[in-house]
Design a protein around this motif. Structure first.
Motif, PDB file in Angstrom:
ATOM      1  N   GLY A  38      15.546 -84.437  -3.256  1.00  0.00           N
ATOM      2  CA  GLY A  38      14.392 -84.036  -4.062  1.00  0.00           C
ATOM      3  C   GLY A  38      13.170 -83.747  -3.203  1.00  0.00           C
ATOM      4  O   GLY A  38      13.190 -83.923  -1.986  1.00  0.00           O
ATOM      5  N   TYR A  39      12.088 -83.330  -3.857  1.00  0.00           N
ATOM      6  CA  TYR A  39      10.865 -82.954  -3.140  1.00  0.00           C
ATOM      7  C   TYR A  39      10.192 -84.131  -2.443  1.00  0.00           C
ATOM      8  O   TYR A  39       9.420 -83.949  -1.510  1.00  0.00           O
ATOM      9  N   ASP A  40      10.463 -85.348  -2.889  1.00  0.00           N
ATOM     10  CA  ASP A  40       9.820 -86.527  -2.287  1.00  0.00           C
ATOM     11  C   ASP A  40      10.172 -86.699  -0.814  1.00  0.00           C
ATOM     12  O   ASP A  40       9.446 -87.362  -0.079  1.00  0.00           O
ATOM     13  N   ILE A  41      11.290 -86.119  -0.387  1.00  0.00           N
ATOM     14  CA  ILE A  41      11.705 -86.248   1.014  1.00  0.00           C
ATOM     15  C   ILE A  41      10.760 -85.482   1.939  1.00  0.00           C
ATOM     16  O   ILE A  41      10.668 -85.768   3.121  1.00  0.00           O
ATOM     17  N   LEU A  42      10.047 -84.516   1.388  1.00  0.00           N
ATOM     18  CA  LEU A  42       9.090 -83.736   2.191  1.00  0.00           C
ATOM     19  C   LEU A  42       7.824 -84.571   2.337  1.00  0.00           C
ATOM     20  O   LEU A  42       7.045 -84.691   1.414  1.00  0.00           O
ATOM     21  N   ARG A  43       7.643 -85.143   3.488  1.00  0.00           N
ATOM     22  CA  ARG A  43       6.573 -86.119   3.680  1.00  0.00           C
ATOM     23  C   ARG A  43       5.177 -85.507   3.594  1.00  0.00           C
ATOM     24  O   ARG A  43       4.962 -84.358   3.944  1.00  0.00           O
ATOM     25  N   LYS A  44       4.273 -86.332   3.135  1.00  0.00           N
ATOM     26  CA  LYS A  44       2.866 -85.944   3.068  1.00  0.00           C
ATOM     27  C   LYS A  44       2.070 -86.784   4.054  1.00  0.00           C
ATOM     28  O   LYS A  44       0.940 -86.500   4.358  1.00  0.00           O
ATOM     29  N   ASP A  45       2.684 -87.862   4.516  1.00  0.00           N
ATOM     30  CA  ASP A  45       1.983 -88.826   5.355  1.00  0.00           C
ATOM     31  C   ASP A  45       2.345 -88.677   6.823  1.00  0.00           C
ATOM     32  O   ASP A  45       2.805 -87.628   7.245  1.00  0.00           O
ATOM     33  N   LYS A  46       2.166 -89.747   7.578  1.00  0.00           N
ATOM     34  CA  LYS A  46       2.458 -89.747   9.014  1.00  0.00           C
ATOM     35  C   LYS A  46       3.963 -89.684   9.267  1.00  0.00           C
ATOM     36  O   LYS A  46       4.761 -89.846   8.356  1.00  0.00           O
ATOM     37  N   ASN A  47       4.312 -89.509  10.531  1.00  0.00           N
ATOM     38  CA  ASN A  47       5.722 -89.515  10.924  1.00  0.00           C
ATOM     39  C   ASN A  47       6.351 -90.860  10.581  1.00  0.00           C
ATOM     40  O   ASN A  47       5.708 -91.895  10.695  1.00  0.00           O
ATOM     41  N   ARG A  48       7.604 -90.810  10.204  1.00  0.00           N
ATOM     42  CA  ARG A  48       8.319 -92.050   9.899  1.00  0.00           C
ATOM     43  C   ARG A  48       8.796 -92.683  11.195  1.00  0.00           C
ATOM     44  O   ARG A  48       9.079 -91.997  12.168  1.00  0.00           O
ATOM     45  N   THR A  49       8.886 -94.007  11.193  1.00  0.00           N
ATOM     46  CA  THR A  49       9.442 -94.701  12.351  1.00  0.00           C
ATOM     47  C   THR A  49      10.681 -95.463  11.900  1.00  0.00           C
ATOM     48  O   THR A  49      10.769 -95.896  10.750  1.00  0.00           O
ATOM     49  N   TYR A  50      11.621 -95.605  12.801  1.00  0.00           N
ATOM     50  CA  TYR A  50      12.893 -96.241  12.483  1.00  0.00           C
ATOM     51  C   TYR A  50      13.141 -97.365  13.474  1.00  0.00           C
ATOM     52  O   TYR A  50      12.838 -97.240  14.654  1.00  0.00           O
ATOM     53  N   SER A  51      13.721 -98.450  12.977  1.00  0.00           N
ATOM     54  CA  SER A  51      13.981 -99.606  13.829  1.00  0.00           C
ATOM     55  C   SER A  51      15.130 -99.318  14.793  1.00  0.00           C
ATOM     56  O   SER A  51      15.945 -98.427  14.570  1.00  0.00           O
ATOM     57  N   LYS A  52      15.190-100.133  15.824  1.00  0.00           N
ATOM     58  CA  LYS A  52      16.242-100.048  16.833  1.00  0.00           C
ATOM     59  C   LYS A  52      17.620-100.235  16.177  1.00  0.00           C
ATOM     60  O   LYS A  52      18.556 -99.488  16.467  1.00  0.00           O
ATOM     61  N   ASP A  53      17.719-101.221  15.277  1.00  0.00           N
ATOM     62  CA  ASP A  53      18.987-101.501  14.593  1.00  0.00           C
ATOM     63  C   ASP A  53      19.434-100.333  13.716  1.00  0.00           C
ATOM     64  O   ASP A  53      20.614 -99.990  13.679  1.00  0.00           O
ATOM     65  N   PHE A  54      18.479 -99.738  13.013  1.00  0.00           N
ATOM     66  CA  PHE A  54      18.797 -98.601  12.150  1.00  0.00           C
ATOM     67  C   PHE A  54      19.342 -97.440  12.995  1.00  0.00           C
ATOM     68  O   PHE A  54      20.361 -96.840  12.654  1.00  0.00           O
ATOM     69  N   LYS A  55      18.653 -97.146  14.102  1.00  0.00           N
ATOM     70  CA  LYS A  55      19.092 -96.054  14.972  1.00  0.00           C
ATOM     71  C   LYS A  55      20.495 -96.308  15.509  1.00  0.00           C
ATOM     72  O   LYS A  55      21.326 -95.398  15.544  1.00  0.00           O
ATOM     73  N   LEU A  56      20.765 -97.545  15.904  1.00  0.00           N
ATOM     74  CA  LEU A  56      22.084 -97.901  16.431  1.00  0.00           C
ATOM     75  C   LEU A  56      23.160 -97.704  15.358  1.00  0.00           C
ATOM     76  O   LEU A  56      24.233 -97.172  15.642  1.00  0.00           O
ATOM     77  N   GLN A  57      22.862 -98.112  14.142  1.00  0.00           N
ATOM     78  CA  GLN A  57      23.796 -97.928  13.014  1.00  0.00           C
ATOM     79  C   GLN A  57      24.122 -96.443  12.836  1.00  0.00           C
ATOM     80  O   GLN A  57      25.284 -96.066  12.678  1.00  0.00           O
ATOM     81  N   ILE A  58      23.102 -95.618  12.865  1.00  0.00           N
ATOM     82  CA  ILE A  58      23.262 -94.180  12.655  1.00  0.00           C
ATOM     83  C   ILE A  58      24.038 -93.558  13.821  1.00  0.00           C
ATOM     84  O   ILE A  58      24.933 -92.743  13.622  1.00  0.00           O
ATOM     85  N   ILE A  59      23.699 -93.944  15.042  1.00  0.00           N
ATOM     86  CA  ILE A  59      24.398 -93.427  16.225  1.00  0.00           C
ATOM     87  C   ILE A  59      25.877 -93.794  16.164  1.00  0.00           C
ATOM     88  O   ILE A  59      26.748 -92.982  16.486  1.00  0.00           O
ATOM     89  N   ASN A  60      26.176 -95.014  15.723  1.00  0.00           N
ATOM     90  CA  ASN A  60      27.569 -95.441  15.587  1.00  0.00           C
ATOM     91  C   ASN A  60      28.337 -94.618  14.557  1.00  0.00           C
ATOM     92  O   ASN A  60      29.527 -94.378  14.722  1.00  0.00           O
ATOM     93  N   ARG A  61      27.650 -94.178  13.516  1.00  0.00           N
ATOM     94  CA  ARG A  61      28.316 -93.329  12.520  1.00  0.00           C
ATOM     95  C   ARG A  61      28.813 -92.039  13.168  1.00  0.00           C
ATOM     96  O   ARG A  61      29.838 -91.505  12.795  1.00  0.00           O
ATOM     97  N   ILE A  62      28.092 -91.574  14.155  1.00  0.00           N
ATOM     98  CA  ILE A  62      28.465 -90.326  14.824  1.00  0.00           C
ATOM     99  C   ILE A  62      29.505 -90.586  15.914  1.00  0.00           C
ATOM    100  O   ILE A  62      30.531 -89.915  15.967  1.00  0.00           O
ATOM    101  N   LEU A  63      29.240 -91.572  16.766  1.00  0.00           N
ATOM    102  CA  LEU A  63      30.125 -91.812  17.904  1.00  0.00           C
ATOM    103  C   LEU A  63      31.423 -92.526  17.520  1.00  0.00           C
ATOM    104  O   LEU A  63      32.475 -92.209  18.064  1.00  0.00           O
TER     105      LEU A  63
END
Length: 127
Positions: free
Chosen positions: A47-72
């Motif tokens: 939906g349109y809410d995904i188009l941010r109006k605010d600052k850049n989003r930040t992601y935790s180290k654990d979240f990034k690792l989870q996402i990287i593992n989904r790919i690798l």
């Protein structure tokens, strides 16, 4: 390539839904066709809410690792994972992966703020 505003992204999505072709939208907005397709898919899913109006989003180290593992480990495609978690661009995920590999398969969190200035002042040449 120009940077799109939130309004531009909504226009692109609405014009695509009315039947305008991806190549025509890419030409009108000076954006790559793959970016148009990704944007349309992103708005479709989140939906349109995904188009941010605010600052850049930040992601935790654990979240990034989870996402990287989904790919690798799970062998999911970068685009599908980026779409699934709602990243503005799959390029963000490419960056995470390359930094991960660069740093010996460790996720390194980006430091916030400015780099500290050197404590010693450069010497001036006396003339």
């Amino acid at each position: 390539m120009s940077k799109l505003t939130r309004e531009d992204k909504i226009k692109i999505y609405e014009r695509r839904k009315k039947g305008e072709t991806i190549p025509s939208l890419a030409k009108n907005f000076d954006v790559q066709e793959s970016n148009i397709k990704y944007l349309v898919d992103l708005i479709e899913k989140h939906g349109y809410d995904i188009l941010r109006k605010d600052k850049n989003r930040t992601y935790s180290k654990d979240f990034k690792l989870q996402i990287i593992n989904r790919i690798l480990i799970s062998q999911e495609s970068i685009n599908s994972v980026a779409l699934d978690i709602g990243l503005v661009s799959p390029g963000i995920l490419h960056n995470w992966l390359s930094k991960f590999k660069e740093n010996g398969y460790n996720v390194v969190e980006k430091k916030k703020g400015r780099k500290p200035k050197s404590m010693t002042k450069p010497k001036k040449n006396d003339k």
